[in-house]
Design a protein around this motif. Structure first.
Motif, mmCIF file in Angstrom:
data_model
loop_
_atom_site.group_PDB
_atom_site.id
_atom_site.type_symbol
_atom_site.label_atom_id
_atom_site.label_comp_id
_atom_site.label_asym_id
_atom_site.label_seq_id
_atom_site.Cartn_x
_atom_site.Cartn_y
_atom_site.Cartn_z
ATOM 1 N N MET A 1 0.835 -1.203 0.000
ATOM 2 C CA MET A 1 0.000 0.000 0.000
ATOM 3 C C MET A 1 0.868 1.250 0.000
ATOM 4 O O MET A 1 0.596 2.209 -0.735
ATOM 5 C CB MET A 1 -0.937 -0.009 1.211
ATOM 6 N N PHE A 2 1.927 1.250 0.810
ATOM 7 C CA PHE A 2 2.842 2.403 0.809
ATOM 8 C C PHE A 2 3.608 2.497 -0.511
ATOM 9 O O PHE A 2 3.901 3.594 -1.001
ATOM 10 C CB PHE A 2 3.823 2.322 1.977
ATOM 11 N N ALA A 3 3.933 1.341 -1.089
ATOM 12 C CA ALA A 3 4.634 1.339 -2.379
ATOM 13 C C ALA A 3 3.762 1.911 -3.498
ATOM 14 O O ALA A 3 4.268 2.458 -4.477
ATOM 15 C CB ALA A 3 5.078 -0.084 -2.735
ATOM 16 N N LEU A 4 2.439 1.794 -3.351
ATOM 17 C CA LEU A 4 1.514 2.405 -4.302
ATOM 18 C C LEU A 4 1.321 3.889 -4.022
ATOM 19 O O LEU A 4 1.256 4.713 -4.938
ATOM 20 C CB LEU A 4 0.146 1.716 -4.235
ATOM 21 N N ALA A 5 1.218 4.216 -2.737
ATOM 22 C CA ALA A 5 0.798 5.566 -2.348
ATOM 23 C C ALA A 5 1.907 6.605 -2.466
ATOM 24 O O ALA A 5 1.679 7.706 -2.980
ATOM 25 C CB ALA A 5 0.258 5.530 -0.923
ATOM 26 N N ILE A 6 3.090 6.268 -1.977
ATOM 27 C CA ILE A 6 4.153 7.286 -1.890
ATOM 28 C C ILE A 6 4.579 7.780 -3.275
ATOM 29 O O ILE A 6 4.620 8.984 -3.526
ATOM 30 C CB ILE A 6 5.329 6.757 -1.050
ATOM 31 N N PRO A 7 4.874 6.872 -4.232
ATOM 32 C CA PRO A 7 5.180 7.358 -5.591
ATOM 33 C C PRO A 7 3.928 7.328 -6.491
ATOM 34 O O PRO A 7 3.985 6.852 -7.629
ATOM 35 C CB PRO A 7 6.235 6.361 -6.067
ATOM 36 N N TYR A 8 2.789 7.798 -5.984
ATOM 37 C CA TYR A 8 1.517 7.632 -6.699
ATOM 38 C C TYR A 8 1.544 8.246 -8.100
ATOM 39 O O TYR A 8 1.045 7.653 -9.063
ATOM 40 C CB TYR A 8 0.366 8.245 -5.880
ATOM 41 N N HIS A 9 2.169 9.418 -8.234
ATOM 42 C CA HIS A 9 2.223 10.065 -9.553
ATOM 43 C C HIS A 9 2.931 9.179 -10.573
ATOM 44 O O HIS A 9 2.534 9.106 -11.750
ATOM 45 C CB HIS A 9 2.931 11.420 -9.458
ATOM 46 N N HIS A 10 3.963 8.475 -10.124
ATOM 47 C CA HIS A 10 4.712 7.560 -11.003
ATOM 48 C C HIS A 10 3.788 6.512 -11.605
ATOM 49 O O HIS A 10 3.882 6.183 -12.794
ATOM 50 C CB HIS A 10 5.829 6.886 -10.188
ATOM 51 N N TRP A 11 2.852 5.986 -10.796
ATOM 52 C CA TRP A 11 1.969 4.914 -11.270
ATOM 53 C C TRP A 11 0.879 5.414 -12.212
ATOM 54 O O TRP A 11 0.282 4.621 -12.954
ATOM 55 C CB TRP A 11 1.303 4.215 -10.082
#
Length: 513
Positions: free
Chosen positions: A384-394
């Motif tokens: 969840m943190f791996a999705l949220a922190i660089p959210y713009h990247h995804w």
């Protein structure tokens, strides 16, 4: 504990896995199949409801449900589920598991059909009646949680009990998957028979009048599997543990079990009279001293899990739209949008949700409940943190597949983790006379978390954005990991050993309160 009680319960603990165990899994599991189908299918059709009932003439984008209506439609079933879990959990301990089991199923069937019959030309009336019947649908679904878990735990032997209870719960995965498949088939058929232009070309004609049947068929189909299992539910005998430990009739318990399991038992019911004075209540000092922290552990972990789990499930269509995995609404017609949302959710269910459940079934009696729950919360937090922190990247076009893979892994570790174990453990660690009640309380706490997710995530995503909302869900998962340490391991132990009923019946525990 009286000798004849012990004979019945020991026979259940050491009984070989038999055909009736699998029959019970299917009978109880089809209830969960229906539960999951009904609770999650609504997320497949909410955008269609917006197009049909909230279309604004001349608008550049299709109509959508207002935030308060969307939250109500998505969340009202959870309100009913919470109430049903508490009520039927208590009733299951008072009247017996079997007597209450048919009531919940009938309520599900009637309410599921009625949900699809919310006819009116007025949007407010349709939404109000839909919400009314979905509340009662949830009420019936709520009763299925404590009853199915308790029945399966009390039928099972101690060697494979975890796998059997988890298998009942794993039918949720097939319910979610079937919801997606039904939506795909129905929307594909209607799209073929009633072609329509995309919204950007012709806003009015992009939603054909027949689209109103699409969501009704999808919603009503949930009643079919429940209806098919009603007869078999009524044929199930009362569980031996309830009959022996709560109803104090070991002779009847032995007779009931001999009908469905290959065990040969005799009992001497007069020996049971001495135990009638040893009953204790949920609010007794004895219960809180022995099980107070356990109940805090099961309620808190289920609450924290469902905040994240139901947020992800109910609003994955919005997240997929935000990252561009589902095309913009004005580039599709109404039925095509249902098809593409269903296709995306079915892919997630097929690749992560369903496998996660069955990994738990395969390993829960080998690895243990505690380790699986701890591991699941840990990886849910990480992803969840791996999705949220660089959210713009995804959100960049080249990285969308990576987002979907990571998002799928959070589902996998929810189901190969706390989503299954929070259901299993409360059915094992509490005494027979309070087992259904305590499971209902734990499950109701989970549904309170689901309501926070269903109502809260919708407003949070609008107010603070998807990125910050995902960070909050990550912290919820981390707290769940910490509260897991309050939950005891029950692998390989008899229910009486875990709950302390053997000690209590022998008088080695002093009752107070």
């Amino acid at each position: 504990m009286a000798k004849d009680q012990m004979q019945v319960l020991n026979a259940l603990d050491v009984a070989k896995t038999q055909w009736y165990h699998f029959t019970a899994i299917i009978i109880a599991g089809m209830g969960f199949f229906t539960d999951a189908y009904d609770l999650f299918c609504i997320s497949l059709v909410t955008k269609l409801l917006g197009r049909i009932y909230y279309h604004t003439e001349g608008a550049s984008a299709p109509g959508t449900l207002p935030s308060n209506v969307s939250a109500a439609v998505n969340g009202v079933a959870f309100c009913g589920t919470l109430a049903g879990q508490l009520f039927f959990g208590w009733l299951g301990d008072k009247m017996g598991r079997k007597r209450v089991y048919g009531m919940t199923l009938l309520l599900m069937v009637i309410s599921s059909f009625a949900s699809g019959l919310s006819f009116s030309s007025d949007a407010k009336f349709v939404m109000a009646t839909l919400c009314f019947f979905r509340f009662w649908l949830g009420f019936g679904i709520g009763g299925d949680y404590p009853l199915s878990a308790t029945i399966m735990s009390e039928y099972a032997n101690k060697k494979t009990r975890g796998a059997f209870i988890a298998a009942v719960f794993a039918m949720q995965g097939f319910g979610i998957l079937t919801g997606g498949l039904v939506a795909i088939v129905v929307s594909a058929a209607f799209k073929s028979y009633y072609p329509a232009p995309i919204y950007a070309v012709d806003a009015n004609r992009s939603t054909v009048p027949q689209a109103d049947y699409v969501w009704r068929i999808i919603v009503m189909f949930g009643a079919v599997p429940a209806l098919l299992t009603y007869y078999w539910r009524m044929k199930m005998p009362e569980t031996a543990r309830y009959t022996a430990l709560v109803a104090k009739n070991a002779k009847q318990a032995a007779a009931d079990m001999s009908k469905v399991l290959q065990v040969d038992l005799e009992s001497e019911p007069e020996k049971l009279e001495q135990n009638k004075g040893n009953d204790f209540g949920l609010f007794s000092t004895w219960f809180f001293r022995r099980h107070g922290l356990h109940l805090l552990g099961t309620t808190s972990t289920w609450f924290l899990l469902d905040v994240a789990f139901y947020s992800q499930n109910l609003f994955q269509k919005d997240i997929f739209s935000a990252i561009g995995w589902i095309p913009k609404a004005n580039t599709m017609n109404a039925i095509e949008e249902v098809y593409k949302i269903a296709r995306a959710q079915t892919l997630i269910a097929l690749c992560s949700t369903v496998p996660g459940y069955w990994f738990t079934v395969a390993l829960i009696d080998k690895v243990g409940r505690f380790k699986i729950q701890l591991m699941g919360f840990f990886f849910m937090t990480v992803f969840m943190f791996a999705l949220a922190i660089p959210y713009h990247h995804w959100t960049l076009p080249d990285n969308r597949i990576g987002f979907v893979v990571m998002y799928s892994l959070t589902f996998f570790f929810a189901n190969f983790g706390p989503n299954a174990t929070t259901f299993v453990v409360p059915a094992e660690i509490f005494p027979a006379r309070l087992r259904s009640t305590c499971h209902g309380i734990s499950a109701a706490s989970g549904k309170a978390g689901a309501m926070v997710g269903a109502f809260g995530f919708l407003y949070a995503a609008d107010a603070i954005g998807v990125k910050k909302s995902l960070i909050i869900l990550g912290f919820s998962n981390f707290l769940g990991l910490l509260f897991t340490f309050l939950v005891p391991e029950s692998k390989g132990k008899s229910l009486e050993e875990i709950s302390g009923e053997g000690d209590e019946e022998n008088g080695t525990e002093t009752q107070s309160g």
